[in-house]
Design a protein around this motif. Structure first.
Motif, PDB file in Angstrom:
ATOM      1  N   GLN A   1       0.825  -1.211   0.000  1.00  0.00           N
ATOM      2  CA  GLN A   1       0.000   0.000   0.000  1.00  0.00           C
ATOM      3  C   GLN A   1       0.858   1.260   0.000  1.00  0.00           C
TER       4      GLN A   1
ATOM      5  N   ALA B   1       1.864   1.866  -3.374  1.00  0.00           N
ATOM      6  CA  ALA B   1       0.726   2.326  -4.172  1.00  0.00           C
ATOM      7  C   ALA B   1       0.373   3.781  -3.856  1.00  0.00           C
ATOM      8  N   TYR B   2       0.336   4.109  -2.562  1.00  0.00           N
ATOM      9  CA  TYR B   2       0.048   5.500  -2.180  1.00  0.00           C
ATOM     10  C   TYR B   2       1.078   6.446  -2.791  1.00  0.00           C
TER      11      TYR B   2
ATOM     12  N   TYR C   1      -0.226   5.825 -12.652  1.00  0.00           N
ATOM     13  CA  TYR C   1      -1.300   4.852 -12.531  1.00  0.00           C
ATOM     14  C   TYR C   1      -0.817   3.722 -11.637  1.00  0.00           C
ATOM     15  N   VAL C   2      -1.702   3.204 -10.815  1.00  0.00           N
ATOM     16  CA  VAL C   2      -1.292   2.115  -9.923  1.00  0.00           C
ATOM     17  C   VAL C   2      -2.502   1.275  -9.521  1.00  0.00           C
ATOM     18  N   THR C   3      -2.272  -0.017  -9.366  1.00  0.00           N
ATOM     19  CA  THR C   3      -3.283  -0.900  -8.779  1.00  0.00           C
ATOM     20  C   THR C   3      -2.635  -1.664  -7.626  1.00  0.00           C
ATOM     21  N   TRP C   4      -3.413  -1.894  -6.601  1.00  0.00           N
ATOM     22  CA  TRP C   4      -2.983  -2.708  -5.451  1.00  0.00           C
ATOM     23  C   TRP C   4      -4.069  -3.732  -5.213  1.00  0.00           C
ATOM     24  N   ILE C   5      -3.677  -4.996  -5.186  1.00  0.00           N
ATOM     25  CA  ILE C   5      -4.699  -6.009  -4.927  1.00  0.00           C
ATOM     26  C   ILE C   5      -4.137  -7.089  -4.003  1.00  0.00           C
ATOM     27  N   PRO C   6      -4.850  -7.369  -2.919  1.00  0.00           N
ATOM     28  CA  PRO C   6      -4.382  -8.385  -1.978  1.00  0.00           C
ATOM     29  C   PRO C   6      -4.877  -9.765  -2.396  1.00  0.00           C
TER      30      PRO C   6
ATOM     31  N   ILE D   1      -3.492   1.037 -16.200  1.00  0.00           N
ATOM     32  CA  ILE D   1      -3.141  -0.361 -15.942  1.00  0.00           C
ATOM     33  C   ILE D   1      -4.246  -1.264 -16.498  1.00  0.00           C
TER      34      ILE D   1
ATOM     35  N   PRO E   1      -4.491  -6.053 -13.252  1.00  0.00           N
ATOM     36  CA  PRO E   1      -3.892  -5.757 -11.946  1.00  0.00           C
ATOM     37  C   PRO E   1      -3.175  -6.971 -11.353  1.00  0.00           C
TER      38      PRO E   1
END
Lengths: 365, 190
Positions: free
Chosen positions: B20, B23-24, B32-37, B59, B62
């Protein structure tokens, strides 16, 4: 306004607040629970109603009742919860009251699992409840698009006095992306519409019902609903395309798979394969005319979904055997990645070559 | 430019938060950014991971099968993700917990004793930020200052008293990578 990072579920909730929702009813279920949690915190802060129902069945009927008063109201759930709401949805559609429902799909059938899936296409797009109607179904691919569609959903619901369903999956609900939030607004100028049940003091009473014992009157309602659906079909189709101008092959995919397919298109283009992407944003109304026009220009179509081929049937309905249609589907919560889509594209190229008697140019390695 | 990073480790090691922060910081930098758990039915002490994709164009996917960069904070994560790093990519290993040699010869590797560095700064919980620092030091994916700003803004209230220690952990992680593997900085151009 600067972009900030939002988780899909929470972004949907905040966008609904800004869109003017006044009441939320729901029951927790992974992978959409953060939406409900966010509402539980924020709705009371804004002096609006949050109520955790005892079940999804209760939630949809609370929504039905509130909608009858002309109040912008919504619920959210995930696949099994949406199954439970089917009866209420049908009553809402027949009663012609505006309602917004978010479905963050998970793996099925049954209790399934909590991983992403697109297995609700049939139940949401084809038959969100018994009887002759379709809900308006919006399928965002990014968190920003989820926000943008949420923001217009109440306007659509009130414009047509109809159900709007935002159809996402666990990926969209759980992922974070930079988002620009729209400003706060009111639905219908903050006033209840002329049909709403607001207390009949000093005026004739109004009736909202889904019960029509006379066959003639029920058919008249149905004809009216069909006319309304035709207007929605005419005015509300939304879709997105990537690199279709010179495409020889077309991928059709929606939601999360739609954005994953975008990466596959870019990768395929680097190998010289002329691929484009058609991404329906409204699943109902399905962008038939727009897809139809593209089919005239391509040699083959690949449909990719996280199900066994549900939207595939709509694509085949439009293609009508004019070009080969190949399908890649993953189920059970497995997400097809660009690496999976590329071999499927090559299979499609093979199908096209054999159908055309190997007259088209060979596929680049 | 598009770079994919998988952060992986035990639940509780802060891999989701490390992702995170990246990403922040990327969002703050206008990227551009994606964060996925991974959000399966995980249990405390089980494995956790997240995928971050950063780019200067929107993106698409992701999720990736073969990430450009893997940050592995424990042995199970190293075992799972070492084979998946894209050829020519980067593997950042927590040398405090991963004692085995690396198998791959076609990727860049940084082995950093993240737990030891973190403990020397007062808390083993800083190991995730040490690892993130090493990633930034090795790749220059984002300015270190952007990560530091993300830390200042997003460190949870209950860990507020550890902000200075976190900033130091970030710096020491970056210093370690830049000092030990200067050739990597050149090789992994971003």
């Amino acid at each position: 306004m600067a972009k900030t990072l939002w988780k899909g579920n929470e972004a949907l909730a905040e966008a609904a607040l800004r869109a003017g929702v006044k009441a939320f009813f729901g029951y927790p279920i992974t992978p959409q629970t953060e939406l409900l949690e966010y509402m539980a915190r924020r709705m009371p802060e804004l002096g609006r109603v949050f109520l955790q129902a005892e079940s999804e069945l209760a939630a949809i009927n609370m929504l039905y009742g509130t909608a009858c008063t002309g109040t912008p109201a919504m619920t959210s759930s995930s696949s099994p919860g949406i199954s439970l709401m089917q009866e209420g949805l049908s009553y809402i559609a027949a009663s012609e009251v505006p309602a917004v429902i978010v479905d963050i799909m998970r793996g099925g059938p049954g209790l399934g699992n909590i991983q992403p899936s697109q297995g609700d296409y049939f139940q949401v797009v084809k038959s969100a409840g018994h009887g002759d109607y379709h809900a308006i179904v919006l399928a965002p691919a990014t968190v920003q698009e989820a926000v943008d569609l949420m923001y217009i959903s109440f306007d659509l619901a009130f414009k047509y006095r109809h159900i709007v369903i935002i159809l996402g999956d666990g990926t969209l609900g759980q992922m974070m992306e930079p988002v620009e939030m729209p400003p706060f607004k009111e639905v219908n100028g903050g006033e209840p519409p002329a049909w709403a049940l607001t207390g009949a003091a000093g005026r004739p009473h109004r009736v909202i019902t889904s019960l029509y014992l006379s066959a003639e009157r029920l058919e008249a309602l149905n004809l009216h609903l069909q006319e309304k659906l035709a207007r929605i079909k005419e005015n509300e189709v939304r879709y997105d395309t990537t690199m279709v101008e010179d495409a020889e092959y077309l991928i059709v995919a929606f939601g999360t798979v739609g954005r994953i397919a975008q990466s596959a298109v870019r990768q395929a283009r680097t190998t010289g394969l002329k691929v484009g992407l058609f991404r329906p944003i409204t699943l109902w109304p399905f962008p038939e005319r727009e897809l139809d026009a593209l089919i005239e220009r391509v040699q083959g179509v690949l449909v990719v979904e996280m199900n066994a081929g549900q939207m595939l049937e709509d694509v085949q309905r439009v293609v009508k055997d004019r070009v080969p249609v190949h399908f890649l589907g993953r189920m059970g919560g497995i997400i097809p990645l660009p690496d999976d889509i590329l071999p499927a594209l090559h299979t499609l190229c093979g199908l096209v070559r054999s159908r055309n008697g190997h007259r088209v140019r060979p596929v680049p390695a | 430019m598009e770079k994919s990073v998988i952060f992986a480790g035990f639940g509780g090691q802060g891999v989701l938060f490390a992702g995170q922060l990246l990403a922040y910081a990327a969002a703050e930098e206008g990227l551009y950014v994606t964060w996925i758990p991974s959000y399966g039915p995980e249990m405390r002490g089980g494995t956790a991971n997240c995928t971050v994709v950063v780019g200067d164009e929107p993106i698409g996917s992701p999720l990736v099968r073969n990430p450009d960069i893997v940050v592995a904070m424990n042995l199970p994560s190293a075992d799972k993700y070492e084979p998946l790093v894209r050829r020519g990519g980067l593997l950042v290993l927590n040398g405090s917990l991963v004692k085995r040699p690396v198998q791959r010869h076609d990727i860049d590797v940084i082995v950093i004793p993240a737990n030891d560095i973190a403990e020397s700064l007062g808390s083993v919980k800083l190991a995730n930020v040490v690892m993130l620092g090493a990633l930034i030091g090795a790749t220059g994916l984002l300015p270190l200052s952007a990560i530091a700003r993300a830390l200042a803004e997003h460190l949870p209230e209950r860990h507020r008293h550890l902000l200075a220690a976190n900033e130091e952990a970030l710096r020491q992680g970056a210093d370690f990578a830049m000092r030990m593997w200067p050739e990597v900085v050149a090789a992994v151009s971003v």
